[in-house]
Scaffold this active site. Structure first.
Site, PDB file in Angstrom:
ATOM      1  N   HIS A 196       0.829  -1.206   0.000  1.00 27.06           N
ATOM      2  CA  HIS A 196       0.000   0.000   0.000  1.00 27.06           C
ATOM      3  C   HIS A 196       0.864   1.257   0.000  1.00 27.06           C
ATOM      4  O   HIS A 196       0.401   2.329   0.367  1.00 27.06           O
ATOM      5  CB  HIS A 196      -0.913   0.021   1.227  1.00 27.06           C
TER       6      HIS A 196
ATOM      7  N   HIS B  73      -6.998  -4.637  -0.952  1.00 26.66           N
ATOM      8  CA  HIS B  73      -6.324  -5.886  -1.275  1.00 26.66           C
ATOM      9  C   HIS B  73      -7.016  -6.581  -2.437  1.00 26.66           C
ATOM     10  O   HIS B  73      -6.829  -7.763  -2.674  1.00 26.66           O
ATOM     11  CB  HIS B  73      -6.318  -6.831  -0.082  1.00 26.66           C
TER      12      HIS B  73
END
Lengths: 333, 333
Positions: free
Chosen positions: B56, B218
């Site tokens: 991320h 995700h």
């Protein structure tokens, strides 16, 4: 290729509208495609103007602001802006101290900025041009006579912009810009091709196990199409090309290094690349005085990266550290 | 899917090595996977610690620095860090004033941070936890009981980080973080799936003419798989979901807005999205006090974006404006 757009024709205007909405410190003239600082340029200061085809964001409009560009003129995607845009930009920002055009070396840009410089001269605006041609990959290319201008553009705009901000005169600012370009070398690799808004396929074909070595920021072919391989090997080849050309970057030199993402490469991969670049330069006795890792001179949604190494005079580092406040490069203020 | 990597196993360590090489202001402990400020936390200041699966970036390690996080503990790609990492981070940065864990609401993270808080308590470290669960798309999800934590994490880390920097006590800093989360709503759309380093295909299949509406960071499924359509329509749907949930964001409210790229979306498209977000909020009588447009909470090389709208108390804006110096968020210093 899916993109956030309404129509291909409205893409640039819609994007510029958002840029203007996000940044009150910018004045975005959507109709004339000129981006300036809302508060203008301080009296007596030289004004830097740059521009080129869109698709390389944040270059150039994202670097308009205190300590960097006075104005940017974005062309259509991968297409030079027209001389009228450049002239409008120069006229909007000239304080009487003159304007420096920062021009990436592509045939269309060079021709149009030349024409704009002539027109500006007719209007009594003094113009100096800094040509950026840092890409060592190829001598001539699809859109270029001579070397292409790529990552060093950011360095020229930051460092010469800081010189303008502190009040250096027109000739001095242009000279600093030219010295930064002369001290810089870049090399890029693409893992995938980019797709232009409205196009239904990427600009070139690149098989799943191949990379384009020495690619340009518009997807122009590079030196060779090669098999995919571990990152350390790719970076070693990129750095070998840069170091072979950068004869005066020897042991004891200081450098400013940019590891630049082309648009679709995760930051985690760019840091991995930077780690290898730093190790190779350390092996050569070169000290990285300053660095920047991220997406700065992109090619839409291309996966890939470029490496730029600028042999840094002390004055470059000093100007690099000067405060800058733009949408995409900011520190000190 | 081609990536700049050597081996999948070495990816995270190689990337962290580059992060450390690029930023001397960070201390990167590659072996223990803990990133802290080189100069530590000022005496008597509360320390913010965050972490979560890697992939991320720049979240979280890119937000370690003055005015924001004291430490980050990156897990493997899309995998929670372990309690030992969190404990090591807390022990490294606690000044005695206590530690705030900023935890995105995923089952693994919540469980591990809970365990770390217990262990830290045993060691005499006072810990408060701020849980981030801003994503209105789905109530429960693949990795989540309750709402997922996404873009608001950045806002919590910046605003609570500024409160810690000015010397607020543990309870106050945690309370500010919780209020920022409670005032924030997010919604994301994916145009493509991301590919994990080492995998030979994307995490899910998304046809060329479809988008995942309400996607998680995700790649978790969202509300629906829908046909691709013009950006203005997509943004209108995203904002409708946010506004339907954000009952107290009415006419006259101020907001901090984040338009966040998921990794492979060009900045030009994010600005286009921002322009539409700004127009919709203006129609609702909401004033955007501050904004941020760019890649901050990504999902590797996913194409897509998220929108976060935080109803901004005046104190949030004041803390937002406070100086911050991290690799990926910096102003004022």
């Amino acid at each position: 290729m899916k993109k956030f757009l309404n129509t291909a024709d409205s893409f640039l205007a819609d994007s510029l509208a958002g840029l203007g909405a996000a940044h009150p410190a910018l004045r975005v003239d959507i109709e004339n495609r000129v981006v300036t600082r809302s508060e203008g340029v301080a009296d007596g200061r030289v004004a830097l103007v740059s521009g080129g085809g869109s698709g390389h964001e944040p270059l150039h409009a994202g670097f308009v602001g205190d300590g960097m560009l006075a104005a940017a003129c974005p062309g259509e995607i991968f297409t030079s802006p027209v001389p009228d845009q450049m002239l409008a930009a120069a006229a909007a920002v000239d304080t009487g101290a003159g304007v420096v055009f920062v021009v990436k070396n592509y045939t269309g840009d060079v021709m149009n900025f030349d024409m704009a410089a002539d027109l500006a001269g007719d209007d009594g605006i003094r113009v100096e041009t800094v040509l950026v041609d840092d890409d060592v990959a190829v001598q001539d290319s699809t859109f270029t006579a001579g070397r292409r201008g790529t990552g060093a553009t950011l360095l020229v705009e930051k460092i010469a912009g800081a010189a303008a901000e502190r009040g250096d005169g027109l000739g001095v600012v242009a000279d600093i810009g030219r010295r930064v370009n002369a001290a810089s070398r870049s090399f890029a690799v693409a893992l995938t091709a980019s797709t232009t808004p409205g196009a239904d396929r990427p600009g070139f074909d690149l098989p799943e196990d191949e990379i384009e070595v020495g690619v340009g920021i518009h997807g122009e072919p590079g030196r060779s199409r090669e098999k995919m391989r571990p990152a350390d090997e790719i970076v070693a080849d990129m750095m070998a090309a840069i170091l072979a050309d950068h004869r005066d970057l020897g042991s004891g030199s200081d450098a400013i290094v940019l590891v630049n993402g082309m648009g679709a490469t995760p930051l985690s991969e760019l840091y991995l690349v930077y780690g290898r670049v730093a190790a190779i330069l350390a092996d050569h006795g070169v000290t990285i005085a300053r660095n920047l890792v991220g997406d700065y001179v992109t090619s839409l949604d291309m996966a890939g990266c470029s490496i730029t190494v600028c042999k840094a005079e002390e004055s470059f580092v000093h100007l690099w550290d000067a405060p800058v406040r733009t949408p995409s490069l900011r520190w000190g203020i």
